[in-house]
Scaffold this active site. Structure first.
Site, short mmCIF file in Angstrom:
data_model
loop_
_atom_site.label_atom_id
_atom_site.label_comp_id
_atom_site.label_asym_id
_atom_site.label_seq_id
_atom_site.Cartn_x
_atom_site.Cartn_y
_atom_site.Cartn_z
N LYS A 44 47.37 -20.18 -13.77
CA LYS A 44 46.22 -20.30 -14.68
C LYS A 44 46.15 -19.11 -15.62
O LYS A 44 45.26 -19.00 -16.45
CB LYS A 44 44.92 -20.39 -13.88
CG LYS A 44 44.75 -21.63 -13.06
CD LYS A 44 43.31 -21.94 -12.69
CE LYS A 44 42.62 -20.95 -11.85
NZ LYS A 44 41.31 -21.44 -11.35
N LYS A 46 45.47 -16.11 -14.62
CA LYS A 46 44.40 -15.24 -14.13
C LYS A 46 44.94 -14.39 -13.00
O LYS A 46 45.75 -14.84 -12.21
CB LYS A 46 43.24 -16.07 -13.52
CG LYS A 46 42.44 -16.90 -14.48
CD LYS A 46 41.35 -17.68 -13.72
CE LYS A 46 39.98 -17.12 -14.03
NZ LYS A 46 38.88 -18.02 -13.68
N1 C2G Z 1 30.81 -20.68 -13.76
C1 C2G Z 1 29.50 -20.81 -14.22
N2 C2G Z 1 28.90 -19.76 -14.83
C2 C2G Z 1 29.56 -18.59 -14.98
C3 C2G Z 1 30.87 -18.43 -14.49
C4 C2G Z 1 31.49 -19.51 -13.88
O1 C2G Z 1 28.90 -21.90 -14.09
N3 C2G Z 1 28.91 -17.55 -15.60
C5 C2G Z 1 31.44 -21.84 -13.12
C6 C2G Z 1 32.69 -22.30 -13.86
O2 C2G Z 1 32.33 -23.15 -14.95
C7 C2G Z 1 33.43 -23.07 -12.76
C8 C2G Z 1 33.06 -22.27 -11.49
O3 C2G Z 1 31.89 -21.48 -11.81
O4 C2G Z 1 32.92 -24.40 -12.64
C9 C2G Z 1 34.17 -21.35 -11.04
O5 C2G Z 1 34.49 -20.49 -12.11
P1 C2G Z 1 36.00 -19.93 -12.21
O6 C2G Z 1 36.37 -19.31 -10.92
O7 C2G Z 1 36.11 -19.14 -13.48
O8 C2G Z 1 36.78 -21.29 -12.36
P2 C2G Z 1 38.08 -21.58 -13.26
O9 C2G Z 1 38.99 -20.43 -13.24
O10 C2G Z 1 37.57 -22.12 -14.53
O11 C2G Z 1 38.80 -22.71 -12.36
O12 C2G Z 1 41.34 -26.65 -11.84
C10 C2G Z 1 40.15 -26.10 -12.35
C11 C2G Z 1 40.17 -24.58 -12.28
O13 C2G Z 1 40.58 -24.13 -11.01
C12 C2G Z 1 38.78 -24.04 -12.63
#
Ligand code: C2G
Length: 129
Positions: A44, A46
């Site tokens: 990803k 990350k």
């Molecule tokens: N999130 C949120 N508000 C934030 C930060 C994150 O609502 N301020 C939500 C994101 O939208 C996501 C969840 O928390 O639904 C997890 O965030 P991440 O760990 O950043 O997820 P991401 O890397 O986008 O992984 O296959 C899909 C991916 O694995 C999603």
């Protein structure tokens, strides 16, 4: 029982994640979190501050989370939904439209992200301290 699934890295667990998990859980009766593995994070683009086991331990302590599975590929979502008899896929609206192709298997719902909080900001704060 309405089963909900969501996916993510959930690094440095914070109130934005918790509010997402709370809303996701309240849209059904059972919430599965597919937690990105450290290897999948690399795919990803990350690198999480906390490793998988630590991120999993934090999520296990969250009352909204009923089950945790590993996310290690983009393609596994369809099989996860089938294997776990999922009724609803939920994720933050930074992903709006990206998972609409799952609608033949389950409902798909994008939730508002919580503003002004992110794992990146937290990591930057830690590293600059
Ligand atoms: N999130 C949120 N508000 C934030 C930060 C994150 O609502 N301020 C939500 C994101 O939208 C996501 C969840 O928390 O639904 C997890 O965030 P991440 O760990 O950043 O997820 P991401 O890397 O986008 O992984 O296959 C899909 C991916 O694995 C999603």
């Amino acid at each position: 029982m309405k089963k909900v699934i969501t996916y993510g890295t959930f690094d440095t667990l914070h109130y934005g994640h918790l509010f997402l998990l709370e809303r996701a859980r309240n849209l059904g009766d059972y919430l599965i979190v597919a937690l990105s593995s450290d290897d999948f994070n690399k795919k990803k683009g990350k690198s999480s501050y906390l490793d998988f086991n630590t991120r999993r331990s934090l999520l296990e302590a969250v009352k909204y989370v009923d089950e945790i599975i590993v996310e290690d590929s983009w393609e596994q979502k369809r099989q996860d939904i089938i294997n776990h008899s999922v009724d609803l896929f939920v994720i933050g609206n930074d992903w709006t439209g990206k998972f609409d192709q799952l609608r033949d298997l389950c409902e798909v719902h994008y939730l508002e992200r919580t503003p002004d909080i992110s794992s990146t900001a937290i990591k930057n704060k830690i590293q600059s301290a």
